[in-house]
Design a protein around this motif. Structure first.
Motif, short mmCIF file in Angstrom:
data_model
loop_
_atom_site.label_atom_id
_atom_site.label_comp_id
_atom_site.label_asym_id
_atom_site.label_seq_id
_atom_site.Cartn_x
_atom_site.Cartn_y
_atom_site.Cartn_z
N LEU A 8 15.96 -6.67 12.69
CA LEU A 8 14.75 -5.87 12.83
C LEU A 8 14.98 -4.50 12.22
O LEU A 8 15.97 -3.84 12.50
CB LEU A 8 14.40 -5.75 14.32
N ARG A 29 7.70 0.00 12.46
CA ARG A 29 8.65 -1.05 12.12
C ARG A 29 8.37 -1.53 10.69
O ARG A 29 7.22 -1.53 10.25
CB ARG A 29 8.43 -2.22 13.10
N LEU A 31 8.50 -4.81 8.41
CA LEU A 31 8.62 -6.27 8.55
C LEU A 31 9.35 -6.89 7.38
O LEU A 31 10.05 -7.89 7.54
CB LEU A 31 7.22 -6.90 8.64
N ASP A 32 9.15 -6.27 6.21
CA ASP A 32 9.67 -6.90 5.01
C ASP A 32 9.70 -5.85 3.90
O ASP A 32 8.77 -5.07 3.78
CB ASP A 32 8.72 -8.04 4.61
N THR A 40 6.11 -4.29 3.67
CA THR A 40 5.14 -4.54 4.74
C THR A 40 5.69 -3.85 5.98
O THR A 40 6.85 -4.06 6.36
CB THR A 40 4.98 -6.05 5.02
N ALA A 41 4.85 -3.00 6.57
CA ALA A 41 5.28 -2.23 7.75
C ALA A 41 4.15 -2.20 8.76
O ALA A 41 2.98 -2.38 8.40
CB ALA A 41 5.67 -0.81 7.34
N VAL A 42 4.50 -1.98 10.02
CA VAL A 42 3.46 -1.99 11.05
C VAL A 42 3.47 -0.70 11.87
O VAL A 42 4.49 -0.03 12.02
CB VAL A 42 3.56 -3.19 12.02
N GLU A 117 -1.11 -3.48 9.93
CA GLU A 117 -0.09 -4.02 9.03
C GLU A 117 -0.33 -3.42 7.65
O GLU A 117 -1.33 -3.71 7.01
CB GLU A 117 -0.17 -5.54 8.97
N ARG A 119 0.50 -2.84 3.79
CA ARG A 119 1.14 -3.49 2.64
C ARG A 119 1.05 -2.53 1.46
O ARG A 119 -0.04 -2.01 1.17
CB ARG A 119 0.43 -4.79 2.29
#
Lengths: 164, 131
Positions: A8, A29, A31-32, A40-42, A117, A119
């Motif tokens: 994570l 966070r 994500l990728d 990709t973040a949240v 989310e 991007r």
């Protein structure tokens, strides 16, 4: 004790990359990430953010401030831009600045409880300048689309107040 | 509407038509040392965030709307350029120019401190409750 779970990419990584702190650290966070290409973040929106402190008793509009959606997306884009050379110090070295944004459209309100989310994709690199585009989704639906954002790396001195 | 900016907008020049289909107005916003965002942007080195400068434009637009426009809602930041930093204590002067758009209004803004132009922005607003 480190509390990030294995695999994570959370606050300990984000805080080594971004100078922003409470209440303006608006990415929770990652994500990728594919460095140099996309991220990709949240961010989870909550009514405990300080903007909700002084809300009129009769308000029915709890929409998250639109400019903070922009800021949150830009921070995700900033993480992407600095992924391989993070500098969380705004007083030294080279700092990342948003110089311009175009075609940033809002599609629907975001409310406490929503998870954004973000991007972001690097579309062009011109020397020290990156062009990044992207969108933010809630439950798979776009709430924000960003035509282009221009990030530039500049000496930290450019942010200092001019002596009076 | 909930805002991350505490500063109050003062309308310095109320909206007035220029006879060429545009409406001009001007506001002033003083950025306080106590703005909510500053402790985190950045710790020990407060800079008023660029997005909060945009928020000052939005608040100015709502405070000085074109004639007949009600319930202005920000639909798009068509373009913005951040040109120089804004610090606590700065007074921002915001020059607005409204022009009618296909659906709603466009607002072109120039934001300046006593030192320099801080930002330029073109925002698109929709009108009415449904947006």
């Amino acid at each position: 004790m480190r509390t990030d779970r294995p695999g994570l990419i959370g606050q300990s990584v984000i805080r080594r990359a971004l100078p922003h702190r409470f209440p303006m650290l608006l990415v929770d966070r990652v994500l990728d990430v594919l460095p140099g290409e996309r991220i990709t973040a949240v961010k989870a929106v909550t009514c405990n953010e300080p903007w909700y402190r002084e809300v009129a008793a009769d308000t029915e509009d709890f929409a998250y401030p639109q400019v903070l959606l922009m800021e949150s997306w830009c921070q995700a884009a900033g993480l992407l831009a600095t992924w391989e050379a993070p500098n969380p110090d705004v007083l030294a070295g080279r700092v990342m600045l948003f110089g311009a944004v175009t075609g940033l459209e809002y599609h629907r309100p975001v409310l406490p409880g929503d998870v954004l989310e973000h991007r972001a994709t690097i579309t062009r690199t011109l020397g020290d300048t990156l062009i990044i585009a992207g969108e933010s989704l809630v439950d798979g639906e776009p709430v924000l689309t960003v035509g282009s954002a221009v990030l530039a790396f500049r000496p930290a001195e450019e942010l200092r107040p001019v002596p009076a | 509407m909930i805002s991350p900016v505490l500063a109050q907008v003062k309308v310095v020049r109320p909206p007035a038509a220029d006879g060429k289909g545009r409406v001009g107005a001007a506001t002033a916003v003083t950025v306080g040392e106590d703005e909510t965002v500053l402790p985190g942007h950045y710790p020990g080195f407060p800079i008023f965030p660029g997005v909060c400068v945009i928020e000052c434009v939005r608040l100015s637009a709502v405070a000085a709307p074109p004639p007949g426009a009600e319930s202005l809602a920000l639909a798009e930041v068509e373009s913005t350029r951040f040109l120089s930093p804004v610090f606590p204590g700065d007074e921002l002067t915001v020059e607005l120019t409204w022009s009618a758009a296909a659906e709603g209004w466009k607002c072109t803004a120039k934001v300046a401190t006593v030192r320099a132009v801080a930002a330029q922005a073109r925002l698109r607003f929709t009108t009415g409750k449904e947006s």
